[in-house]
Design an enzyme around this catalytic site. Structure first.
Site, mmCIF file in Angstrom:
data_model
loop_
_atom_site.group_PDB
_atom_site.id
_atom_site.type_symbol
_atom_site.label_atom_id
_atom_site.label_comp_id
_atom_site.label_asym_id
_atom_site.label_seq_id
_atom_site.Cartn_x
_atom_site.Cartn_y
_atom_site.Cartn_z
ATOM 1 N N ASP A 188 -6.896 9.226 4.845
ATOM 2 C CA ASP A 188 -5.084 8.240 4.034
ATOM 3 C C ASP A 188 -4.731 10.126 3.712
ATOM 4 O O ASP A 188 -4.301 10.363 3.653
ATOM 5 C CB ASP A 188 -4.666 7.563 3.442
ATOM 6 C CG ASP A 188 -4.896 6.244 3.931
ATOM 7 O OD1 ASP A 188 -4.984 5.826 5.214
ATOM 8 O OD2 ASP A 188 -4.365 5.340 3.046
ATOM 9 N N GLY A 204 -4.687 1.541 6.706
ATOM 10 C CA GLY A 204 -5.741 0.695 7.635
ATOM 11 C C GLY A 204 -4.603 -0.302 7.436
ATOM 12 O O GLY A 204 -3.478 -0.628 6.734
ATOM 13 N N SER A 205 -4.580 -1.174 8.570
ATOM 14 C CA SER A 205 -4.278 -1.891 8.276
ATOM 15 C C SER A 205 -5.471 -3.098 8.387
ATOM 16 O O SER A 205 -6.405 -2.696 8.321
ATOM 17 C CB SER A 205 -4.085 -3.109 10.215
ATOM 18 O OG SER A 205 -2.473 -2.291 9.857
ATOM 19 N N GLY A 206 -4.561 -4.862 7.938
ATOM 20 C CA GLY A 206 -6.015 -5.337 6.951
ATOM 21 C C GLY A 206 -5.532 -5.999 5.420
ATOM 22 O O GLY A 206 -6.329 -6.627 5.134
ATOM 23 N N HIS A 207 -4.793 -5.170 5.249
ATOM 24 C CA HIS A 207 -3.983 -5.228 3.859
ATOM 25 C C HIS A 207 -3.078 -6.312 3.788
ATOM 26 O O HIS A 207 -1.925 -6.034 2.680
ATOM 27 C CB HIS A 207 -4.348 -4.324 2.923
ATOM 28 C CG HIS A 207 -5.264 -2.815 2.879
ATOM 29 N ND1 HIS A 207 -6.122 -3.720 2.402
ATOM 30 C CD2 HIS A 207 -5.594 -1.627 4.257
ATOM 31 C CE1 HIS A 207 -7.138 -2.565 2.970
ATOM 32 N NE2 HIS A 207 -6.504 -1.995 3.521
ATOM 33 N N HIS A 227 -12.086 -1.827 1.212
ATOM 34 C CA HIS A 227 -12.386 -2.741 2.474
ATOM 35 C C HIS A 227 -14.131 -2.655 2.868
ATOM 36 O O HIS A 227 -14.670 -2.807 3.407
ATOM 37 C CB HIS A 227 -12.411 -0.601 3.235
ATOM 38 C CG HIS A 227 -11.270 -0.193 3.187
ATOM 39 N ND1 HIS A 227 -10.819 0.089 2.309
ATOM 40 C CD2 HIS A 227 -9.895 0.008 3.664
ATOM 41 C CE1 HIS A 227 -8.931 0.466 1.850
ATOM 42 N NE2 HIS A 227 -9.435 0.375 2.582
#
Lengths: 329, 329
Positions: free
Chosen positions: B109, B53-56, B218
């Site tokens: 994932d 996921g993005s956001g990291h 998250h």
């Protein structure tokens, strides 16, 4: 105030210890002082110094090393270092070819760096300097006569630092700086204030849906508060201000720096960069160099600044991409 | 929610456009996809992929380039990329010697990377993988069976990436990964929650004087909430947890990563690092490598994580300092 600190009066001291521990291969701290000096300096090269109040990390200690600064002088948070401290930095950077000072335009810094220059000259160290005043947001400000010095200063470190690394003389560096600094312009937008640890609350407060254009890196007032708008509109406001300041023509060549002010996620910085790209494309501006990230922060301020450099000399672009070994470039 | 964005549903798309614009010398984006691929790959070398996921940010696209990843697969915010996307990444990274997948241990994932592996094998691309589960805070979590994969993953990119750049085979990389990952352990502390743009409010809320140990990247629950304490005490909590997990002996050699979670000023990261140093010194731990900064973030979460790697193989340290050309290492 919720911060990962111990003693609000000791944050700079403990931060510099942590920094030199983490990056002991590149820099060292002189005794217990605020001077961070490059480990490998070259005899016969001009020494390059910058500094000022702390709270702008990674500036300036993060830019000490090969191809950028010889030393950084770190004052208390948002407080100019003393002339004695700066003199110690000058001595640490002196490799026999003189020392050049890169000073952000704040009254305290200008006065104290000037006094340090005089003290160094009395000890037969040749010193010259440039005052960086890239922030086009406002004339005169809380701590400044004229325009403030902000994120564009880091590009001065980079361009002059490459020249120093290539063996430029003090007068050559001074001439480059005099030509370069008027071609660097920055403007920013803040989403929150910054909290100085010893103060314990933000220097100013914006509502949950409010932003302020042109805020300084110590929270100095900007030029307009309004409701938060999409990134595209923030980008348009800042790009149009820069357009007016440069009076650019289609086909002009620029370098670009998008700078996070401390607590702005990279996600937002890249979205904003993408909006700036579209606007500059529409203007027919050729962007030869881009940099995005946190370079000159205001502690924990949310927001960002946009810097453009009009590349009037091809050497500047070469120097922006010149090899560098620092913590944060 | 006050963020510099345009459309909450388009943040990843616009971010990736901004990233590839800023760093077009290093990486490119495949069509309009979430695949960021290194510009200069070497024929006959193993391709290395990570993602999720993005956001990291800067993970994982910031670690694409020479000496680290061949490609990063960027899903929606906090959402696994699809098997099709990952397959496209595998193809982009395939230089004829197989592709190795570095997967953080989240159920989505793990499942999707595994499906992509099978799809790639049907197209005669040899694929192997490692699951990184470095977070020692809790067993099982909102999106995870077992332990979560967090900031230590970036050190896996670095150590395996150097091996791939030196021409290691797929089986050699797999063997190195199997030996390495159990020796990487991470634990963190959060001061605030993270706000997913499409959600518009933080995933959890901490009081103004409250922190939570062991929160996931998250916002998954940690193991204890308490009043904010001085940095030294936070450091002690995290170091003692790591001590118990490693069961280390005086004189053991480690690498250290202090990782900001998104909106933590560098000042606080260095102060915390200095406190960790003192504790590790007292323990007689030899720290051979240190890295401090934002590497694996949780959008705009305040807080940080501490990762240690027990250096059981001298090659790992060599690889940590091996030459690298990426956006964010």
């Amino acid at each position: 105030m919720k911060k990962i600190i111990n003693d609000a009066t000791a944050v700079v001291d403990e931060m510099l210890d942590g920094l030199t521990y983490a990056h002991g291969d590149l820099v060292e701290r002189i005794n217990e002082s605020g001077i961070i000096v490059a480990k490998n300096q070259t005899k016969g090269h001009v020494g390059l110094i910058s500094g000022g109040g702390s709270g702008h990390e990674p500036a300036h200690a993060g830019f000490v090393g090969q191809g950028m600064l010889s030393a950084a002088v770190c004052g208390a948070v948002f407080t100019s270092p003393t002339p004695d401290q700066i003199l110690e930095g000058i001595k640490a950077a002196d490799q026999g070819a003189g020392v050049f000072l890169i000073i952000k335009n704040y009254s305290g810094d200008v006065m104290n760096f000037d006094m340090a220059k005089e003290l160094a000259e009395m000890e037969d160290i040749e010193v010259d300097f440039i005052i960086v005043d890239d922030d086009i947001a406002v004339e005169d400000s809380t701590y400044t006569a004229g325009k403030r010095g902000v994120a564009g200063t880091v590009l001065v470190h980079k361009i002059l630092g490459a020249a120093a690394d290539q063996g430029a003389s003090l007068s050559e560096i001074k001439a480059m700086a005099d030509k370069l600094v008027p071609q660097i312009k920055t403007i920013g937008v803040a989403l929150t204030g910054a909290t100085v640890p010893e103060v314990g609350k933000p220097g100013f407060v914006l509502a949950d849906d409010e932003i302020e254009f042109g805020v300084g890196i110590h929270g100095e007032p900007g030029y307009r508060r309004e409701k938060i708008a999409p990134s595209k509109e923030l980008a348009k406001e800042l790009v149009m201000k820069l357009k007016a300041a440069f009076d650019w023509k289609k086909g002009d060549h620029f370098a670009l720096l998008v700078n996070g002010l401390g607590s702005t996620p990279l996600m937002e910085q890249y979205i904003f960069t993408n909006d700036v790209r579209q606007l500059l494309d529409e203007e027919g501006i050729v962007v030869e160099f881009k940099k995005v990230g946190d370079f000159m922060t205001a502690i924990d301020m949310a927001g960002l600044s946009l810097t453009l450099v009009k590349l009037e000399d091809s050497k500047w672009l070469e120097n922006l991409t010149y090899k560098t070994n620092t913590i944060a470039w």
